[in-house]
Design an enzyme around this catalytic site. Structure first.
Site, PDB file in Angstrom:
ATOM      1  N   ASN A   1       0.842  -1.184   0.000  1.00  0.00           N
ATOM      2  CA  ASN A   1       0.000   0.000   0.000  1.00  0.00           C
ATOM      3  C   ASN A   1       0.879   1.235   0.000  1.00  0.00           C
ATOM      4  OD1 ASN A   1      -2.486   1.726   0.639  1.00  0.00           O
ATOM      5  ND2 ASN A   1      -1.168   2.144   2.405  1.00  0.00           N
ATOM      6  N   GLU A   2       0.947   1.914  -1.121  1.00  0.00           N
ATOM      7  CA  GLU A   2       1.747   3.132  -1.307  1.00  0.00           C
ATOM      8  C   GLU A   2       3.076   3.104  -0.543  1.00  0.00           C
ATOM      9  OE1 GLU A   2      -0.166   6.520   1.559  1.00  0.00           O
ATOM     10  OE2 GLU A   2      -1.324   6.133  -0.259  1.00  0.00           O
TER      11      GLU A   2
END
Length: 347
Positions: free
Chosen positions: A142-143
């Site tokens: 996630n990012e």
């Protein structure tokens, strides 16, 4: 909203605040009283009462495809130390423990799709759902910052899933922003590993959306597809309003034009309890007695209910500021649908 999919359990929640705080899906299934509670990166307490079984059930109930996201073997880069000598990614899960973690990810797929007599499929069946949940997508990361630590662990997970479950589409990540080192390195990794879909996140001002309407026009049509997993047009210090909503609508017009590249989109965090948030904007606010949709909710609803299956090229004539008016035609077997976005101060 008529969503085609739901991404869960969330963004930074998924990879946690330090190695000892990483979200583990196994802790959220089984009898509610036996689940393992924990705090998360945002400072909330999670009982585990809303766990992976409930997420899968919810998706099934509303007719949406489930898109669970697991950590890529590293915690959030914003992690505090919490007793570790390092903050941030903290060196990632030690490599001697990565086999165990990779197996945990494979167990999740078996839990969702496996035979009810299998080890993890039987746990799903025991909860009252012997039929598979039909998992098709799995987000990994996630990012994250695209470091060597991240890349080594991501590739272990990616290759294991591809080998054992080739029918599962893995969604990678290209960092927390739509520019900069992590974005560049993330796209390099996507090309090198042939990751089918990557998750882009960005929060930009309305002015950025006005001035970047060709953002996806320039993408390589032969590369990885894009899942625009988090985006919004916040104005610092102000709530969602008609300007932010129309700027987001403008961007969705441009995304629809580039649907051969951007195959999935989902807005910034979906649900938020008033007075108990550390993030803005969110799409739908609620308290103990009311649900309070934002203006942006109605944009998402209109686009979601009128997405069509075929894009029809079109153009606008006129002397208006072309950055502030956009049009999108789409059609399906029954309708031709026209969406017009107007940010001008006149009709």
């Amino acid at each position: 909203l008529k969503p085609r999919f739901v991404r869960f359990p969330g963004g930074c929640v998924a990879h946690g605040d330090g190695i000892g705080n990483m979200y583990r899906w196994e802790n959220t299934i089984g009898p509610p009283e036996a689940r393992k509670p924990m705090r998360n990166l945002w400072g909330y307490h999670q009982t585990g009462g809303l766990g992976y079984f409930e997420y899968f059930q919810f998706c099934e109930d509303i007719g949406a495809v489930p898109v669970p996201v697991v950590a890529a073997g590293v915690p959030c880069q914003n992690s505090a130390h919490h007793g570790c000598a390092l903050g941030g990614q903290q060196g990632g899960i030690p490599m001697e423990h990565m086999d165990e973690y990779v197996q945990s990810v494979l167990n999740l797929i078996e839990y969702a799709n496996g035979d009810p007599r299998s080890e993890w499929g039987s746990k799903r069946a025991a909860a009252g759902h012997p039929e598979p949940f039909g998992l098709k997508y799995l987000g990994v990361g996630n990012e994250d910052l695209i470091t060597d630590i991240f890349e080594e662990r991501f590739m272990l997970i990616f290759n294991a899933v591809k080998e054992k479950y080739p029918e599962i589409t893995v969604i990678g990540t290209v960092g927390p922003f739509n520019e900069g080192t992590d974005y560049v390195e993330g796209w390099k990794l996507a090309g090198k590993a042939k990751i089918p879909v990557v998750d882009e996140h960005y929060y930009q001002t309305p002015g950025w959306f006005l001035n970047n309407q060709d953002f996806y026009d320039m993408y390589d049509r032969s590369g990885s597809k894009v899942y625009l997993g988090e985006y919004a047009a916040p104005i610092p210090g102000r709530h969602n309003n008609i300007e932010t909503a129309l700027s987001e609508a403008l961007h969705l017009v441009n995304v629809e034009r580039n649907a051969d590249v951007v195959t999935m989109t989902s807005y910034a965090p979906l649900l938020a309890k008033e007075g108990h948030t550390q993030w803005s904007p969110d799409l739908i606010y609620f308290n103990n007695s009311e649900v309070r949709p934002t203006v942006g909710y109605y944009v998402q609803k209109l686009f979601g209910e009128n997405s069509g299956t075929v894009y029809v090229p079109s153009f606008l004539k006129g002397n208006h500021d072309r950055r502030k008016v956009a049009v999108s035609f789409v059609e399906d077997e029954d309708y031709l649908m026209n969406k017009l976005v107007n940010l001008l101060p006149v009709p």
